[in-house]
Scaffold this motif. Sequence first.
Motif, PDB file in Angstrom:
ATOM      1  N   ASP A 127       0.830  -1.211   0.000  1.00  8.53           N
ATOM      2  CA  ASP A 127       0.000   0.000   0.000  1.00  8.53           C
ATOM      3  C   ASP A 127       0.863   1.260   0.000  1.00  8.53           C
ATOM      4  O   ASP A 127       0.555   2.242  -0.684  1.00  8.53           O
ATOM      5  N   LYS A 129       3.844   1.617  -1.250  1.00  8.85           N
ATOM      6  CA  LYS A 129       4.398   1.799  -2.598  1.00  8.85           C
ATOM      7  C   LYS A 129       3.349   2.405  -3.532  1.00  8.85           C
ATOM      8  O   LYS A 129       3.644   3.338  -4.284  1.00  8.85           O
ATOM      9  N   THR A 130       2.140   1.900  -3.466  1.00  9.71           N
ATOM     10  CA  THR A 130       1.065   2.416  -4.314  1.00  9.71           C
ATOM     11  C   THR A 130       0.776   3.876  -4.003  1.00  9.71           C
ATOM     12  O   THR A 130       0.657   4.699  -4.919  1.00  9.71           O
ATOM     13  N   ARG A 131       0.662   4.202  -2.714  1.00  9.18           N
ATOM     14  CA  ARG A 131       0.394   5.592  -2.316  1.00  9.18           C
ATOM     15  C   ARG A 131       1.541   6.513  -2.710  1.00  9.18           C
ATOM     16  O   ARG A 131       1.326   7.638  -3.146  1.00  9.18           O
TER      17      ARG A 131
END
Length: 169
Positions: A127, A129-131
Amino acid sequence: MAASKQLAFLHVAGCLRLGIVRPLAQSPGRDCVDDVMTRACKIEARVSADEDLKLSNLLKYYLRESQAAKDLLYRRSRSLVDYENANKALDKARAKNKDVLQAETSQQLCCQKFEKISESAKQELIDFKTRRVAAFRKNLVELAELELKHAKGNLQLLQNCLAVLNGDT
């Protein structure tokens, strides 16, 4: 870079005010060029301030997110140490043949806690990394749009000056 541009604009504008630049000194367009240089200096100052603000906000966000990830990994490491200590205590209990059941229970609880933290850590790091990618993309797109806006303003300023100069000559 922006500071050197500002100094260059101010230097040219100052030379124009003092009449040091001879070809434009007697020209009616001198005031227009002087005005353009002064305004361009102000635009560059705004661009520089906006860039600093956008990039510092992005880095502050990344710092906060990185700290949260480090805290998560620290909790996982702490849980691993507890699990290893429980394993050692179980080995000692088996060697002495005392409180084996209690040591096994403690070891199982520590193992479950470690596995639970490991699973949540995996998901949270994904999460993160995605954010992080989304935040970088959003801020860099906003920065590019802001620079385009300032570049269009600068272009309009220069086009207006050229129109005045072409009308004067």
